[in-house]
Design an enzyme around this catalytic site. Structure first.
Site, PDB file in Angstrom:
ATOM      1  N   GLU A 144       8.288  -8.758 -16.221  1.00 15.29           N
ATOM      2  CA  GLU A 144       7.083  -8.052 -15.817  1.00 15.29           C
ATOM      3  C   GLU A 144       7.387  -7.230 -14.569  1.00 15.29           C
ATOM      4  O   GLU A 144       7.928  -7.749 -13.592  1.00 15.29           O
ATOM      5  CB  GLU A 144       5.941  -9.023 -15.522  1.00 15.29           C
ATOM      6  CG  GLU A 144       4.659  -8.277 -15.179  1.00 15.29           C
ATOM      7  CD  GLU A 144       3.483  -9.179 -14.842  1.00 15.29           C
ATOM      8  OE1 GLU A 144       3.673 -10.403 -14.759  1.00 15.29           O
ATOM      9  OE2 GLU A 144       2.383  -8.633 -14.655  1.00 15.29           O
ATOM     10  N   HIS A 146       5.703  -5.907 -11.758  1.00 15.48           N
ATOM     11  CA  HIS A 146       4.429  -6.116 -11.065  1.00 15.48           C
ATOM     12  C   HIS A 146       4.623  -5.678  -9.617  1.00 15.48           C
ATOM     13  O   HIS A 146       5.681  -5.928  -9.039  1.00 15.48           O
ATOM     14  CB  HIS A 146       4.069  -7.605 -11.160  1.00 15.48           C
ATOM     15  CG  HIS A 146       2.706  -7.962 -10.671  1.00 15.48           C
ATOM     16  ND1 HIS A 146       2.319  -7.797  -9.356  1.00 15.48           N
ATOM     17  CD2 HIS A 146       1.631  -8.473 -11.319  1.00 15.48           C
ATOM     18  CE1 HIS A 146       1.060  -8.195  -9.232  1.00 15.48           C
ATOM     19  NE2 HIS A 146       0.621  -8.611 -10.395  1.00 15.48           N
ATOM     20  N   ASP A 176       3.351  -3.595 -15.505  1.00 17.04           N
ATOM     21  CA  ASP A 176       1.968  -3.922 -15.156  1.00 17.04           C
ATOM     22  C   ASP A 176       1.362  -2.662 -14.551  1.00 17.04           C
ATOM     23  O   ASP A 176       1.924  -2.101 -13.619  1.00 17.04           O
ATOM     24  CB  ASP A 176       1.969  -5.088 -14.158  1.00 17.04           C
ATOM     25  CG  ASP A 176       0.584  -5.440 -13.647  1.00 17.04           C
ATOM     26  OD1 ASP A 176      -0.011  -4.618 -12.921  1.00 17.04           O
ATOM     27  OD2 ASP A 176       0.104  -6.543 -13.958  1.00 17.04           O
ATOM     28  N   HIS A 261       1.022  -4.665 -19.530  1.00 16.99           N
ATOM     29  CA  HIS A 261      -0.087  -5.358 -18.866  1.00 16.99           C
ATOM     30  C   HIS A 261      -1.052  -4.321 -18.328  1.00 16.99           C
ATOM     31  O   HIS A 261      -0.711  -3.574 -17.418  1.00 16.99           O
ATOM     32  CB  HIS A 261       0.438  -6.215 -17.698  1.00 16.99           C
ATOM     33  CG  HIS A 261       0.894  -7.555 -18.125  1.00 16.99           C
ATOM     34  ND1 HIS A 261       1.443  -8.476 -17.273  1.00 16.99           N
ATOM     35  CD2 HIS A 261       0.865  -8.155 -19.343  1.00 16.99           C
ATOM     36  CE1 HIS A 261       1.747  -9.576 -17.947  1.00 16.99           C
ATOM     37  NE2 HIS A 261       1.405  -9.397 -19.202  1.00 16.99           N
ATOM     38  N   GLU A 296      -6.027  -6.734 -18.251  1.00 20.90           N
ATOM     39  CA  GLU A 296      -5.850  -7.830 -17.298  1.00 20.90           C
ATOM     40  C   GLU A 296      -6.730  -7.568 -16.081  1.00 20.90           C
ATOM     41  O   GLU A 296      -6.340  -6.872 -15.142  1.00 20.90           O
ATOM     42  CB  GLU A 296      -4.383  -7.965 -16.906  1.00 20.90           C
ATOM     43  CG  GLU A 296      -4.084  -9.298 -16.235  1.00 20.90           C
ATOM     44  CD  GLU A 296      -2.613  -9.488 -15.891  1.00 20.90           C
ATOM     45  OE1 GLU A 296      -1.942  -8.482 -15.579  1.00 20.90           O
ATOM     46  OE2 GLU A 296      -2.147 -10.638 -15.924  1.00 20.90           O
TER      47      GLU A 296
END
Lengths: 324, 153
Positions: A144, A146, A176, A261, A296
């Site tokens: 991920e 992020h 993300d 995401h 999300e």
């Protein structure tokens, strides 16, 4: 991938979005699965939030999950694993311990029917050892990306070099959308003010953020301006939630992207004011991305999380239709 | 598939108060404390919830302390029950594989001796670590306070 009109990729929800209602016991775990049926149908879960027995999947949870998926007609899209490197106060997890912790999460994800597992980037030290497991289980593992990571950061350059070197379809990236920000949210600014951070320091922090100054260096500058230790956390969250990465990376690196995401914090008049969703969706359409995107929601509990996700998904659909 | 606006409304309209995590998380259960006896001591037992979005291993519970009616009880004085297993909160640093699940209450025994019915002012401090936040062990400090009576345990 669901046959959505105008949408080349599938929409779903990371059940993390429903955390406020879940921990307050307004909605059961099965209620959360049911709700995703009204939000595109893709289901993403978080190991330590959603099943007792984590990092292992019990036979009871397997039955509960599969029955709910069948009953509500939804599709498992991604299982959120953790590396939890800082579990012990005395020291970090060793590579062997990371392997022993993450391995069962891959096995559990496969039993539940997930095709993709989210890896935290710390997992890179054992990714090569995990690959044979992923191959056997027919799973794709994705790092991920992020905040504070961005495509442009040295950590992510390293991850991409590893992905290229290993050359396996079972290892990729999960961007993300919080990393594609144009500004920091009012909510984050309010929390900093609430912690007593002076306006002048907040303005300086925002200036450093907008210039793309990395977190560690920015904190040094801000501490010199008088940011106290108790005030570091809310300011750190500017970088921890919002990144300045270029959505064009979604096209450039499309071959590595296995899942998305759809992080968001707030919807105002049908738009996410701080994240570059028009550019993100445009890039995904241009790249031919045909995987899943999990909404999300990470805003506060004052907004019903289901309605927030529904609004965000309408926005995504309208941007996709507009970018053809 | 059994989907309908009526069913959706049923889920959305359930009247349960929600709160913003890490800001307003309730830790103390809103119910009377119970009289209790533990390792030869009289006291009270009360139930608490973790203030996070995910389960944590006990090695990530850095501190629990309570103040009841003005008297402070540090971690060393307390007994923490997770799933009927007793722990001393000051001695959990090595327990990386014992988990406190996010939807479960833990029970805390506090050696108060014999407390009156009350209500008593109860304050709790809970310090937890999220074991992955980028720079290293990142501690969140939570606090909660309630006026609680004591019922027979």
């Amino acid at each position: 991938m669901t046959p959505e009109q105008n949408l080349p990729f599938g929409l779903g929800v990371a059940l993390h979005s429903f955390t406020a209602e879940y921990v307050a016991l307004k909605w059961s775990f099965e209620d959360l699965i049911e709700l995703t049926g009204y939000l595109g149908g893709g289901v993403e879960i978080t190991g330590p939030a959603h099943h007792r027995g984590y990092p292992h999947v019990t036979i009871e949870f397997e039955r509960t999950f599969k029955s709910a998926v069948e009953r509500f007609g939804v599709t498992p899209t991604c299982y959120g694993s953790y590396a939890d490197p800082f579990t012990l106060p005395a020291r970090n997890r060793t590579p062997d311990e990371l392997f022993e912790f993450i391995g069962p999460q891959l096995e559990g994800a496969a039993r539940l029917g997930f095709p993709v597992v989210r890896l935290q980037f710390f997992s890179h030290v054992v990714a090569e050892r995990l690959l044979p497991i992923a191959e056997r289980l027919n799973l794709k593992m994705g790092y991920e990306l992020h905040a504070p990571l961005t495509f442009e950061s040295s950590t992510v350059q390293m991850l991409m070099e590893q992905i290229e070197r290993l050359g396996s379809p079972h290892l990729g990236l999960i961007p993300d959308c919080g990393i594609f920000a144009s500004s920091v949210s009012d909510g984050h600014l309010d929390r900093a003010r609430g912690a007593g951070v002076p306006d002048a320091v907040i303005q300086q922090a925002l200036q450093l953020w907008s210039e793309g100054i990395e977190l560690a260096q920015a904190l040094e500058t801000l501490r010199a301006s008088g940011l106290s230790e108790q005030q570091v956390a809310p300011v750190e969250m500017f970088w921890g939630s919002f990144g300045r990465s270029d959505p064009a990376n979604l096209v450039t690196h499309k071959d590595k992207i296995i899942h998305m995401h759809g992080k968001f914090f707030t919807m105002v008049d049908g738009e996410e004011p701080n994240l570059r969703y028009r550019d993100i969706v445009g890039a995904l359409v241009a790249s031919g991305y045909d995987g899943w995107l999990s909404s999300e929601y990470e805003g506060g509990a004052s907004v019903n999380s289901f309605n927030a996700c529904r609004e965000q998904q309408s926005m995504i659909r309208s941007y996709a239709a507009g970018s053809k | 598939m059994e989907r309908s606006e009526a069913r959706l409304a049923q889920l959305l309209d359930r009247q349960v108060e929600t709160y913003t995590l890490f800001q307003d998380s309730p830790i103390l259960a809103d119910e009377p404390m119970r009289t209790a006896h533990q390792a030869g001591q009289d006291g009270v037992a009360l139930r608490i919830r973790l203030a996070s979005y995910r389960a944590l291993p006990l090695s990530c519970i850095e501190n629990i302390e309570l103040m009841i009616g003005g008297t402070r009880y540090p971690a060393e004085a307390l007994t923490l029950f997770i799933g009927n297993v007793a722990y001393c909160p000051a001695e959990t640093a090595h327990l990386f594989d014992r988990w406190w699940f996010i939807l479960d209450h833990a029970t805390v025994f506090v050696p108060t001796g014999s407390l009156g019915r009350g209500p008593h002012r109860v304050e709790i401090k809970l310090a937890t670590v999220e074991p992955y936040i980028t720079a290293g062990r990142f501690t969140f400090h939570h606090a909660d306070a309630r006026d609680l009576t004591v019922a027979e345990g």
